[in-house]
Scaffold this active site. Structure first.
Site, PDB file in Angstrom:
ATOM      1  N   CYS A 294       0.909  -0.977  -0.206  1.00  0.00           N
ATOM      2  CA  CYS A 294       0.120  -0.038  -0.261  1.00  0.00           C
ATOM      3  C   CYS A 294       1.292   0.881  -0.063  1.00  0.00           C
ATOM      4  O   CYS A 294       0.368   2.348  -0.882  1.00  0.00           O
ATOM      5  CB  CYS A 294      -0.661   0.119   1.194  1.00  0.00           C
ATOM      6  SG  CYS A 294      -2.122  -0.925   1.384  1.00  0.00           S
TER       7      CYS A 294
HETATM    8  C1  BEZ Z   1       0.503  -4.518   1.897  1.00  0.00           C
HETATM    9  O1  BEZ Z   1       0.134  -3.254   1.701  1.00  0.00           O
HETATM   10  O2  BEZ Z   1       1.655  -4.884   1.819  1.00  0.00           O
HETATM   11  C2  BEZ Z   1      -0.017  -5.386   2.612  1.00  0.00           C
HETATM   12  C3  BEZ Z   1      -1.499  -5.050   3.197  1.00  0.00           C
HETATM   13  C4  BEZ Z   1      -2.132  -6.228   3.799  1.00  0.00           C
HETATM   14  C5  BEZ Z   1      -1.904  -7.937   3.494  1.00  0.00           C
HETATM   15  C6  BEZ Z   1      -0.702  -7.746   2.072  1.00  0.00           C
HETATM   16  C7  BEZ Z   1       0.065  -6.570   2.124  1.00  0.00           C
END
Ligand code: BEZ
Length: 210
Positions: A45
């Site tokens: 994200c």
């Molecule tokens: C991420 O943004 O890295 C992420 C968020 C939730 C679950 C897995 C990865």
């Protein structure tokens, strides 16, 4: 609630990092992209938000407003934005909705319990100036989205809205387009006096209108 292509995008009031918004009023006559991210302070994200901030001028050029959402509160988004600016080199320059009670996530069916019952999936909704949903894409939490592809689809949608054309597989801006099936040959002749290539009567190919 299930949202489908062609539906009116559900309206809502939300707290965001840029103050309270009423979604439809905020969109005004512009196009919009509403996207969810699963959780604040997560790596994929973080890269997505930094990338969108970098290419925001591309959305602006197309008269598209961008807004993000997660089920974390606004004060968490604000703290996280400091990390995004530091690690991605661009400050977040669009509003992020705080949705801790998941009311908006539920309105757009962004929580898929068999994937996770605490986080949203990575949803993308493109909304037209008529407030109708024009595109929906759902990615898993582990895959960062291709925002260049989202811009490409917006280019295709805007071309369709203006010229009654469709775009072929892997089309890129500037490439040949297809005259929409709803346009008769007679009307097409007026619009394309130079004619078109038609390997089949239903496959009428012309250069992209300018
Ligand atoms: C991420 O943004 O890295 C992420 C968020 C939730 C679950 C897995 C990865």
């Amino acid at each position: 609630m299930t949202v489908r292509l062609g539906d009116t995008a559900p309206d809502f009031t939300a707290n965001t990092t840029q103050g309270e918004i009423h979604f439809h009023d905020w969109l005004g006559d512009s196009w919009g992209v509403l996207f969810s991210h699963p959780k604040d302070f997560t790596p994929v994200c973080t890269t997505e938000l930094g990338y969108i901030a970098k290419i925001k001028p591309e959305f602006d050029k197309r008269d598209v407003k961008v807004i993000g959402l997660s089920v974390d509160p606004v004060d968490s988004h604000q703290r996280w934005e400091e990390d995004i600016a530091e690690t991605q080199g661009t400050a977040v320059n669009f509003p992020m909705i705080g949705d801790p009670d998941r009311s908006i996530a539920d309105l757009y069916d962004m929580v898929h319990p068999n994937a996770s019952d605490t986080m949203t999936v990575r949803s993308v909704f493109v909304i037209g100036p008529d407030k109708k949903v024009k595109l929906m894409i759902t990615y898993p939490a582990s895959t960062g989205r291709n925002f260049d592809e989202i811009l490409r689809v917006i280019d295709s949608l805007q071309l369709t809205a203006k010229y009654k054309v469709a775009t072929p597989a892997n089309w890129k801006p500037g490439g040949d387009v297809i005259i929409a099936g709803s346009v008769s040959d007679e009307d097409a002749k007026k619009q394309y006096p130079g004619g078109w290539k038609a390997p089949k009567p239903y496959l009428r190919v012309v250069p992209q209108p300018k």
